[in-house]
Design a protein around this motif. Structure first.
Motif, mmCIF file in Angstrom:
data_model
loop_
_atom_site.group_PDB
_atom_site.id
_atom_site.type_symbol
_atom_site.label_atom_id
_atom_site.label_comp_id
_atom_site.label_asym_id
_atom_site.label_seq_id
_atom_site.Cartn_x
_atom_site.Cartn_y
_atom_site.Cartn_z
ATOM 1 N N PRO A 1 -11.108 12.749 -0.520
ATOM 2 C CA PRO A 1 -10.956 12.442 1.082
ATOM 3 C C PRO A 1 -8.995 12.126 1.352
ATOM 4 N N SER A 2 -8.571 12.306 1.880
ATOM 5 C CA SER A 2 -7.705 12.347 2.389
ATOM 6 C C SER A 2 -6.433 11.649 3.810
ATOM 7 N N THR A 3 -5.710 10.831 4.218
ATOM 8 C CA THR A 3 -4.774 10.931 5.767
ATOM 9 C C THR A 3 -4.028 11.205 5.685
ATOM 10 N N LEU A 4 -3.310 11.652 6.532
ATOM 11 C CA LEU A 4 -1.892 12.829 7.316
ATOM 12 C C LEU A 4 -1.063 11.255 6.149
ATOM 13 N N HIS A 5 -1.199 10.166 5.865
ATOM 14 C CA HIS A 5 -0.241 9.301 5.487
ATOM 15 C C HIS A 5 -0.302 9.519 3.935
ATOM 16 N N CYS A 6 -0.845 10.673 3.044
ATOM 17 C CA CYS A 6 -0.952 10.469 1.934
ATOM 18 C C CYS A 6 -1.293 12.280 1.546
ATOM 19 N N ASP A 7 -1.087 12.715 2.634
ATOM 20 C CA ASP A 7 -1.513 14.100 2.488
ATOM 21 C C ASP A 7 -0.505 15.052 1.355
ATOM 22 N N SER A 8 0.857 14.528 1.645
ATOM 23 C CA SER A 8 2.677 14.440 1.502
ATOM 24 C C SER A 8 2.343 14.760 -0.011
ATOM 25 N N ILE A 9 1.715 14.307 -0.791
ATOM 26 C CA ILE A 9 1.581 13.952 -1.831
ATOM 27 C C ILE A 9 0.630 14.980 -3.158
ATOM 28 N N ASP A 10 1.350 15.247 -4.074
ATOM 29 C CA ASP A 10 1.087 15.722 -4.428
ATOM 30 C C ASP A 10 0.292 15.651 -5.390
ATOM 31 N N ASP A 11 0.626 14.496 -6.527
ATOM 32 C CA ASP A 11 -0.744 14.558 -8.047
ATOM 33 C C ASP A 11 -1.470 13.973 -6.844
ATOM 34 N N LYS A 12 -2.430 14.624 -7.954
ATOM 35 C CA LYS A 12 -3.788 13.877 -7.653
ATOM 36 C C LYS A 12 -4.235 12.848 -7.212
ATOM 37 N N ILE A 13 -4.271 11.820 -8.855
ATOM 38 C CA ILE A 13 -4.662 10.406 -8.987
ATOM 39 C C ILE A 13 -3.711 9.199 -8.431
ATOM 40 N N THR A 14 -2.510 10.251 -7.606
ATOM 41 C CA THR A 14 -0.945 9.157 -6.937
ATOM 42 C C THR A 14 -1.927 9.219 -5.675
ATOM 43 N N ARG A 15 -2.485 10.627 -5.309
ATOM 44 C CA ARG A 15 -2.918 10.769 -4.001
ATOM 45 C C ARG A 15 -4.342 10.195 -3.306
ATOM 46 N N LYS A 16 -4.457 10.052 -4.337
ATOM 47 C CA LYS A 16 -6.295 9.243 -4.753
ATOM 48 C C LYS A 16 -6.088 8.139 -4.596
ATOM 49 N N CYS B 1 -3.227 6.290 -3.315
ATOM 50 C CA CYS B 1 -2.770 6.612 -1.787
ATOM 51 C C CYS B 1 -4.012 6.345 -0.919
ATOM 52 N N PHE B 2 -4.873 6.848 -1.375
ATOM 53 C CA PHE B 2 -5.901 7.215 -0.053
ATOM 54 C C PHE B 2 -6.448 5.753 0.089
ATOM 55 N N PHE B 3 -6.674 5.144 -1.035
ATOM 56 C CA PHE B 3 -8.107 4.425 -1.084
ATOM 57 C C PHE B 3 -6.966 2.954 -1.374
ATOM 58 N N ASP B 4 -5.385 3.033 -1.101
ATOM 59 C CA ASP B 4 -4.717 1.815 -1.235
ATOM 60 C C ASP B 4 -4.968 1.854 0.498
ATOM 61 N N PHE B 5 -5.029 3.174 1.363
ATOM 62 C CA PHE B 5 -4.792 3.135 2.809
ATOM 63 C C PHE B 5 -6.164 2.556 3.748
ATOM 64 N N MET B 6 -6.779 3.311 2.798
ATOM 65 C CA MET B 6 -8.505 2.577 3.754
ATOM 66 C C MET B 6 -8.118 0.904 2.761
ATOM 67 N N THR B 7 -8.405 0.127 2.349
ATOM 68 C CA THR B 7 -8.920 -0.983 2.488
ATOM 69 C C THR B 7 -7.903 -1.281 2.980
ATOM 70 N N GLN B 8 -6.201 -1.420 3.173
ATOM 71 C CA GLN B 8 -5.534 -2.362 3.867
ATOM 72 C C GLN B 8 -5.788 -2.034 5.594
ATOM 73 N N ASN B 9 -6.321 -0.735 5.894
ATOM 74 C CA ASN B 9 -6.712 -0.854 7.054
ATOM 75 C C ASN B 9 -8.235 -1.911 7.331
ATOM 76 N N ILE B 10 -8.759 -1.754 6.384
ATOM 77 C CA ILE B 10 -9.498 -2.204 7.312
ATOM 78 C C ILE B 10 -9.555 -3.892 6.595
ATOM 79 N N GLN B 11 -8.623 -4.161 5.698
ATOM 80 C CA GLN B 11 -8.407 -5.530 5.815
ATOM 81 C C GLN B 11 -7.580 -6.123 7.048
ATOM 82 N N ASP B 12 -6.342 -5.068 7.544
ATOM 83 C CA ASP B 12 -6.181 -5.516 8.649
ATOM 84 C C ASP B 12 -6.820 -5.794 9.748
ATOM 85 N N LYS B 13 -7.958 -4.811 9.847
ATOM 86 C CA LYS B 13 -8.564 -4.837 11.186
ATOM 87 C C LYS B 13 -9.710 -6.490 11.534
ATOM 88 N N LEU B 14 -9.774 -6.348 10.067
ATOM 89 C CA LEU B 14 -10.861 -7.487 9.987
ATOM 90 C C LEU B 14 -10.598 -8.863 9.776
#
Length: 156
Positions: A46-61, A63-76
């Protein structure tokens, strides 16, 4: 002349046998292809607009997990979970990204301890994460698919 035509027909009919091929049945081909597919992995995470511009699959993955973790932490971070359960420092959040891009969040704190009211924590999660940023689903063989993963959310 009749002999020549007769010989020609015999050669022609027997020559056609060289062109006959055993065509595999479509069920056999389908089963063979299905066995080749690793159903436990996706082609694109899965991906977000924030990570879609990254070409490398591992880096994009990542980025996605970091984005999800950070957003959940910020909301909680400013929530009553820490007040109700001061000893709780990490919440394992199971995230489900459906093929239609909808999200589901739930916890499984019972695996760690029976001291926590999972329903209460889940209801807080649902209320805090109801307006979560959009996420594009995972892709398997060109088709959007459901994916699940567990994120350890550290409460600060």
């Amino acid at each position: 002349m009749k002999k020549i035509i007769f010989l020609f027909l015999i050669i022609l009919l027997q020559g056609c046998q060289y062109f006959e091929k055993n065509v595999p049945k479509k069920e056999e081909l389908l089963n063979k292809e299905l066995k080749k597919i690793n159903w436990l992995e996706v082609d694109e995470f899965p991906s977000t607009l924030h990570c879609d511009s990254i070409d490398d699959k591992i880096t994009r993955k990542q980025c996605f997990f970091d984005f999800m973790t950070q957003n959940i932490q910020d909301k909680l971070i400013t929530d009553s979970i820490k007040i109700f359960y001061p000893k709780l420092d990490t919440i394992p959040v199971k995230v489900t990204v459906f093929a239609n891009a909808s999200l589901s969040f739930e916890t499984d704190l019972l695996k760690y301890s029976s001291d926590y009211d999972t329903e209460k924590v889940d209801s807080i999660l649902q209320s805090k994460l109801s307006n979560f940023p959009s996420v594009e689903p995972a892709i398997k063989r060109g088709i959007k698919v459901k994916s699940q993963f567990i994120l350890p959310i550290i409460l600060k």
